[in-house]
Design a protein around this motif. Sequence first.
Motif, mmCIF file in Angstrom:
data_model
loop_
_atom_site.group_PDB
_atom_site.id
_atom_site.type_symbol
_atom_site.label_atom_id
_atom_site.label_comp_id
_atom_site.label_asym_id
_atom_site.label_seq_id
_atom_site.Cartn_x
_atom_site.Cartn_y
_atom_site.Cartn_z
ATOM 1 N N LEU A 48 0.766 -1.422 0.035
ATOM 2 C CA LEU A 48 0.159 0.475 0.056
ATOM 3 C C LEU A 48 1.101 1.348 0.266
ATOM 4 C CD1 LEU A 48 -3.051 -0.625 2.588
ATOM 5 C CD2 LEU A 48 -3.051 -0.706 0.608
ATOM 6 N N VAL A 49 1.925 1.153 0.907
ATOM 7 C CA VAL A 49 2.818 2.609 1.270
ATOM 8 C C VAL A 49 3.364 2.532 -0.603
ATOM 9 C CG1 VAL A 49 4.529 3.377 1.717
ATOM 10 C CG2 VAL A 49 3.181 2.589 3.311
ATOM 11 N N GLU A 50 4.109 1.706 -1.220
ATOM 12 C CA GLU A 50 4.570 2.008 -2.629
ATOM 13 C C GLU A 50 3.114 2.294 -3.156
ATOM 14 O OE1 GLU A 50 7.321 2.664 -2.729
ATOM 15 O OE2 GLU A 50 6.870 2.563 -4.706
ATOM 16 N N ARG A 51 2.125 1.924 -3.405
ATOM 17 C CA ARG A 51 1.338 2.320 -4.258
ATOM 18 C C ARG A 51 0.991 3.496 -4.420
ATOM 19 N NH1 ARG A 51 -3.596 -2.102 -4.467
ATOM 20 N NH2 ARG A 51 -4.235 -0.785 -5.333
ATOM 21 N N ASP A 73 -1.266 8.160 11.471
ATOM 22 C CA ASP A 73 -0.061 8.223 11.129
ATOM 23 C C ASP A 73 -0.211 7.965 8.994
ATOM 24 O OD1 ASP A 73 1.032 8.926 13.577
ATOM 25 O OD2 ASP A 73 2.354 7.496 13.879
ATOM 26 N N GLU A 74 -0.285 7.175 9.147
ATOM 27 C CA GLU A 74 -0.407 6.055 7.275
ATOM 28 C C GLU A 74 -0.446 6.971 6.776
ATOM 29 O OE1 GLU A 74 -2.978 2.850 8.538
ATOM 30 O OE2 GLU A 74 -4.532 3.258 7.481
ATOM 31 N N VAL A 75 -1.709 8.250 6.700
ATOM 32 C CA VAL A 75 -2.434 8.444 5.994
ATOM 33 C C VAL A 75 -1.088 10.113 5.973
ATOM 34 C CG1 VAL A 75 -4.158 10.883 5.363
ATOM 35 C CG2 VAL A 75 -4.352 8.222 6.018
ATOM 36 N N ILE A 76 -0.879 10.443 6.838
ATOM 37 C CA ILE A 76 0.030 11.627 7.335
ATOM 38 C C ILE A 76 0.978 11.817 6.360
ATOM 39 C CG2 ILE A 76 0.803 11.742 9.639
ATOM 40 C CD1 ILE A 76 -2.124 14.137 9.312
ATOM 41 N N GLN A 77 1.709 10.854 6.259
ATOM 42 C CA GLN A 77 2.662 10.552 5.399
ATOM 43 C C GLN A 77 3.322 10.878 4.523
ATOM 44 O OE1 GLN A 77 4.441 6.499 4.942
ATOM 45 N NE2 GLN A 77 1.974 5.845 5.476
#
Length: 399
Positions: A48-51, A73-77
Amino acid sequence: MRAVTTAQPLDVQPTPLALLLLGRDTDTRSERGVECPGDLPAASDPGLVERARAAKEKLGDKVFVLGHHYQRDEVIQFADVTGDSFKLARDAADRPQAEYIVFCGVHFMAESADILTGDDQRVVLPDLAAGCSMADMATAEQVAECWDVLTEAGVADATVPVSYMNSSADIKAFTGRHGGTICTSSNAKKALEWAFEQGGEDQADKKVLFLPDQHLGRNTAVRDMGFSLDDCVLYNPHKPNGGLTVEQLRAAKMILWRGHCSVHGRFSVESVREVRERVPGVNVLVHPECKHEVVSAADYVGSTEYIIKTLDAAPAGSKWAIGTELNLVQRVANAHPDKEVVFLDKTVCFCSTMNRIDLPHLVWTLESLAAGTLVNQIKVDPETEKFAKLALERMLALP
Ligand code: 13P
Ligand code: SF4
């Protein structure tokens, strides 16, 4: 005493109510069943992060991602800018070159961004179910009825509406139409000062109708403006005439709408007393959406941006108990391992609607936009926009 860290974020147990607040199945108006069209990636997808990174890169300058401080956090990045409601409203207006504004926050924030951005810009909310229960506590019909009550009591002419950013575009339009302004938790005092300067000569009669957060209204009036609690009355939209007599309306300086934040409403004077006992020398820092007695018992009060700046400026070794949404408290704690940062209350306190924006929704949004499909657009109708913009621009023009 230890600081809160990612590895060990909580010394608290979720209560049944907290689990409800965290849950995905709640059926409040602010989370009503809006399905995400198309395929949402699985939360377990390790890519997901890479996508998200790849889709954002493909979009380049066409996309501008705004992230409220209460986001995960997973979004704010992936946010290009982060901020409180006031800062994000300005940031949205300052990016005319971006075709898509992806708002990682809640519905009223995305509406405000749509109002403040150009006609050729598209504002997108990654999950349409990310509402705000406080904003839902004042509907256009209820507020129109309230204005009729004030008119019949002979006080409408002397009343200036001031609406918290946490309100629907309809309420903002009502505010603009009736000569009022919007405020956020970082400029509520300035907005009230401005409101009391408006209108006719007779200063003594002037009043403000404050919507929809009674606590921000009361805290600002009493703490920052020198009004007494007796100068404030509470208008209950579920009672005839708001539950108020004509005499009460005439005597009031602040007519407070009976709305509140379900997250900040959980903090109590008991939590302040308990943390002072548990952490000697602690500084208690709370958001002004907390109840008046909690704000009175605290050492510092301010918006999410103020909370971050206060911790940035605090000396190493200082101790802080913070009363606001948990994603922010955890992030502040992680950013300051040299300070002791604890959550003010023993029960978990995420904002369930802010938390609805997660990485799968963000990936789905960015990939859809990168593929040329506009999804989850937030669009305010032109008539509402015209008057809501007037009220928002009055706020942006405050000194
Ligand atoms: P601020 O970020 O403006 O302090 O507001 C907090 C909040 O509750 C937003 O919903
Ligand atoms: Fe609404 Fe409270 Fe959540 Fe802010 S924290 S979005 S006011 S419910």
